[in-house]
Design a protein around this motif. Structure first.
Motif, PDB file in Angstrom:
ATOM      1  N   ALA A  79     -20.332  22.628 -58.934  1.00 11.80           N
ATOM      2  CA  ALA A  79     -20.199  22.990 -60.349  1.00 11.80           C
ATOM      3  C   ALA A  79     -21.420  23.748 -60.908  1.00 11.80           C
ATOM      4  CB  ALA A  79     -19.897  21.746 -61.176  1.00 11.80           C
ATOM      5  N   PRO A  80     -22.678  23.372 -60.522  1.00 10.43           N
ATOM      6  CA  PRO A  80     -23.823  24.096 -61.084  1.00 10.43           C
ATOM      7  C   PRO A  80     -23.847  25.582 -60.735  1.00 10.43           C
ATOM      8  CG  PRO A  80     -24.526  22.034 -60.068  1.00 10.43           C
ATOM      9  CD  PRO A  80     -23.095  22.219 -59.698  1.00 10.43           C
ATOM     10  N   LEU A  81     -23.101  25.987 -59.679  1.00  9.60           N
ATOM     11  CA  LEU A  81     -23.129  27.396 -59.259  1.00  9.60           C
ATOM     12  C   LEU A  81     -21.944  28.194 -59.793  1.00  9.60           C
ATOM     13  CD1 LEU A  81     -24.109  26.788 -55.510  1.00  9.60           C
ATOM     14  CD2 LEU A  81     -25.584  27.661 -57.333  1.00  9.60           C
TER      15      LEU A  81
ATOM     16  N   ALA B  56     -17.222  28.250 -66.121  1.00 11.46           N
ATOM     17  CA  ALA B  56     -16.992  29.373 -65.211  1.00 11.46           C
ATOM     18  C   ALA B  56     -16.656  30.630 -66.010  1.00 11.46           C
ATOM     19  CB  ALA B  56     -15.858  29.022 -64.239  1.00 11.46           C
ATOM     20  N   GLY B  57     -17.654  31.163 -66.686  1.00  8.48           N
ATOM     21  CA  GLY B  57     -17.433  32.261 -67.631  1.00  8.48           C
ATOM     22  C   GLY B  57     -16.878  33.530 -67.014  1.00  8.48           C
TER      23      GLY B  57
ATOM     24  N   ILE C 162     -19.633  42.472 -51.668  1.00 11.26           N
ATOM     25  CA  ILE C 162     -19.369  41.113 -52.178  1.00 11.26           C
ATOM     26  C   ILE C 162     -20.626  40.278 -51.928  1.00 11.26           C
ATOM     27  CG2 ILE C 162     -18.023  38.968 -51.757  1.00 11.26           C
ATOM     28  CD1 ILE C 162     -15.977  40.815 -52.616  1.00 11.26           C
ATOM     29  N   THR C 163     -21.034  39.463 -52.891  1.00 11.71           N
ATOM     30  CA  THR C 163     -22.080  38.471 -52.622  1.00 11.71           C
ATOM     31  C   THR C 163     -21.430  37.087 -52.668  1.00 11.71           C
ATOM     32  OG1 THR C 163     -22.620  38.364 -54.966  1.00 11.71           O
ATOM     33  CG2 THR C 163     -23.930  39.873 -53.606  1.00 11.71           C
ATOM     34  N   PHE C 164     -22.088  36.109 -52.019  1.00 13.68           N
ATOM     35  CA  PHE C 164     -21.467  34.777 -52.049  1.00 13.68           C
ATOM     36  C   PHE C 164     -22.476  33.649 -51.914  1.00 13.68           C
ATOM     37  CE2 PHE C 164     -21.571  35.665 -47.521  1.00 13.68           C
ATOM     38  CZ  PHE C 164     -21.685  34.432 -46.901  1.00 13.68           C
ATOM     39  N   ASP C 165     -22.098  32.486 -52.472  1.00 10.57           N
ATOM     40  CA  ASP C 165     -22.808  31.221 -52.264  1.00 10.57           C
ATOM     41  C   ASP C 165     -21.895  30.323 -51.446  1.00 10.57           C
ATOM     42  OD1 ASP C 165     -25.241  31.458 -53.774  1.00 10.57           O
ATOM     43  OD2 ASP C 165     -24.036  31.318 -55.610  1.00 10.57           O
ATOM     44  N   TYR C 166     -22.494  29.457 -50.640  1.00 10.52           N
ATOM     45  CA  TYR C 166     -21.708  28.592 -49.756  1.00 10.52           C
ATOM     46  C   TYR C 166     -22.263  27.173 -49.867  1.00 10.52           C
ATOM     47  CZ  TYR C 166     -19.593  27.051 -45.277  1.00 10.52           C
ATOM     48  OH  TYR C 166     -18.900  26.392 -44.292  1.00 10.52           O
ATOM     49  N   VAL C 167     -21.446  26.263 -50.407  1.00  8.12           N
ATOM     50  CA  VAL C 167     -21.852  24.861 -50.559  1.00  8.12           C
ATOM     51  C   VAL C 167     -21.000  24.026 -49.586  1.00  8.12           C
ATOM     52  CG1 VAL C 167     -22.062  22.940 -52.187  1.00  8.12           C
ATOM     53  CG2 VAL C 167     -22.244  25.288 -53.012  1.00  8.12           C
TER      54      VAL C 167
ATOM     55  N   ALA D  88     -16.717  26.539 -51.969  1.00  3.63           N
ATOM     56  CA  ALA D  88     -17.031  25.136 -52.271  1.00  3.63           C
ATOM     57  C   ALA D  88     -16.365  24.234 -51.245  1.00  3.63           C
ATOM     58  CB  ALA D  88     -16.567  24.796 -53.685  1.00  3.63           C
ATOM     59  N   GLY D  89     -17.136  23.809 -50.262  1.00  7.19           N
ATOM     60  CA  GLY D  89     -16.616  22.947 -49.193  1.00  7.19           C
ATOM     61  C   GLY D  89     -16.703  23.665 -47.866  1.00  7.19           C
TER      62      GLY D  89
END
Ligand SMILES: NC(=O)C1=CN([C@@H]2O[C@H](COP(=O)(O)OP(=O)(O)OC[C@H]3O[C@@H](n4cnc5c(N)ncnc54)[C@H](O)[C@@H]3O)[C@@H](O)[C@H]2O)C=CC1
Ligand SMILES: O=C(O)C(=O)COP(=O)(O)O
Length: 321
Positions: A38-40, A62-63, A24-29, A7-8
């Motif tokens: 927050a939505p991710l 963030a479960g 590992i998988t990842f999202d990058y905002v 995040a960032g």
């Protein structure tokens, strides 16, 4: 397979560490704001975060989250109680940015002492006579008070000593026996240090209220300089502005602000005895790479079960213990 949310904006070397992993998988905002990441958060086992808030409300969503890794060291914007309640570890980068912060503090100290903004303006506007008004001063043999004698404060102490400054430090959380040997004299009471100092440099984390407010500024010398590379809010900004406007404080060097970015009508912008930088003390090209690599590595180490416990702020929660 663990999923990481970054995040960032991060230096590409940090992202490359994640890209190199097939486990590992990842999202990058890129955007630094809580609503943008927050939505991710629901899919994330690990979160790498810049200085933006991580609120209790977002932690609730963030479960799966097991570890938060701060890119950098200050974690005042992170809601620690909600992480602790869920046993989520918070890691920081340790000593990777303290040299960069210390250099920025010295730059702001020099720029404020030399009245760099006024001098620059004098040349550009043809006010050559400004040089003989002798507003500019030296650091040599001046007294420096460091507030917060941790990683960055100690680097500043060493550098300032090389400039020929007399250095004291205030840090009520350091026991005398932990006080590093050397020329830096501990100060017992903040107000005594403030009254003694020609320059005050802030290196303490943001707590509940400001450490430096109207009463503390009032004991400082009118010739004194205040440098803040720690956090806006550690110094009461309105009180600082009032002291500068009234000439009760000579100059300031600020890297951090109560609101970031500061509002366009912030009175500091009109003051040329003040030198400002946009929260970049830890954000040199070199240091941005170190922070990106360290913050991603902390998440990877956590998943591998071998993170350095010294980097985990809420240590009791490492590995679910
Ligand atoms: N502008 C920027 O880019 C950066 C800002 N920072 C800020 O600087 C702060 C300090 O960073 P480090 O030196 O790496 O942290 P650190 O944890 O190594 O040192 C902080 C020191 O402040 C002391 N302290 C805590 N409360 C205090 C108080 N009320 N009065 C006096 N001392 C107090 C602690 O005992 C500790 O020794 C961070 O919390 C962060 O907010 C840090 C890195 C980059
Ligand atoms: O280390 C810190 O506390 C900082 O202020 C720098 O953090 P950032 O680069 O904004 O993630």
């Amino acid at each position: 397979m663990p999923h990481v949310l970054v995040a960032g904006k991060l230096h590409p070397s940090g992202i490359a560490l994640l890209e190199a992993r097939d486990d590992i998988t990842f999202d990058y905002v890129h955007e630094i704001s809580e609503p943008s990441y927050a939505p991710l958060i629901g899919a994330a086992d690990g979160l790498v975060i810049r200085t933006q808030p991580l609120s209790a409300e977002t932690v609730q969503k963030a479960g799966r989250l097991r570890v938060v890794s701060r890119h950098g060291v200050g974690y005042d914007a992170v809601d620690l109680p909600s992480l602790n309640a869920r046993g989520i570890a918070l890691a920081v980068c340790g000593d990777v940015n303290s040299v960069s912060v210390a250099e920025q503090a010295m730059m702001l100290m020099l720029a404020a002492a030399k009245r760099a903004v006024r001098g620059d303006r004098a040349v550009r506007t043809g006010d050559w006579g400004w040089r003989n008004r002798l507003e500019q001063g030296e650091l040599w043999q001046k007294r420096l008070l460091i507030v917060g004698y941790g990683r960055s404060g100690r680097h500043v102490a060493r550098t300032a000593a090389a400039f020929g400054m007399e250095v004291s430090a205030f840090d009520p959380f350091l026991q005398r026996r932990d006080w590093p040997a050397g020329a830096v004299v501990p100060v017992e009471r903040l107000v005594d240090g403030l009254a003694w100092a020609d320059v005050v440099s802030i290196h303490a984390p943001k707590g509940q209220g400001p450490l430096i407010g109207t009463a503390e500024l009032a004991v400082m010398k009118p010739s004194a300089i205040l440098v803040n590379t720690a956090r806006g809010g550690v110094v009461d900004e309105a009180a600082l502005i009032a002291a500068l406007e009234a000439g009760r404080l000579a100059a300031a060097g600020l890297d951090v602000f109560e609101d970031e970015p500061p509002a366009p009508d912030n009175p500091l912008f009109a003051m040329d005895q003040v030198v400002l930088s946009p929260h970049i003390a830890g954000l040199t090209t070199e240091c941005a790479e170190r922070m990106a690599v360290a913050s991603v590595q902390n998440v990877l180490d956590f998943f591998a079960g071998d993170i350095d416990p010294a980097l985990v702020v809420n240590g009791g929660h490492v590995n679910g213990s």
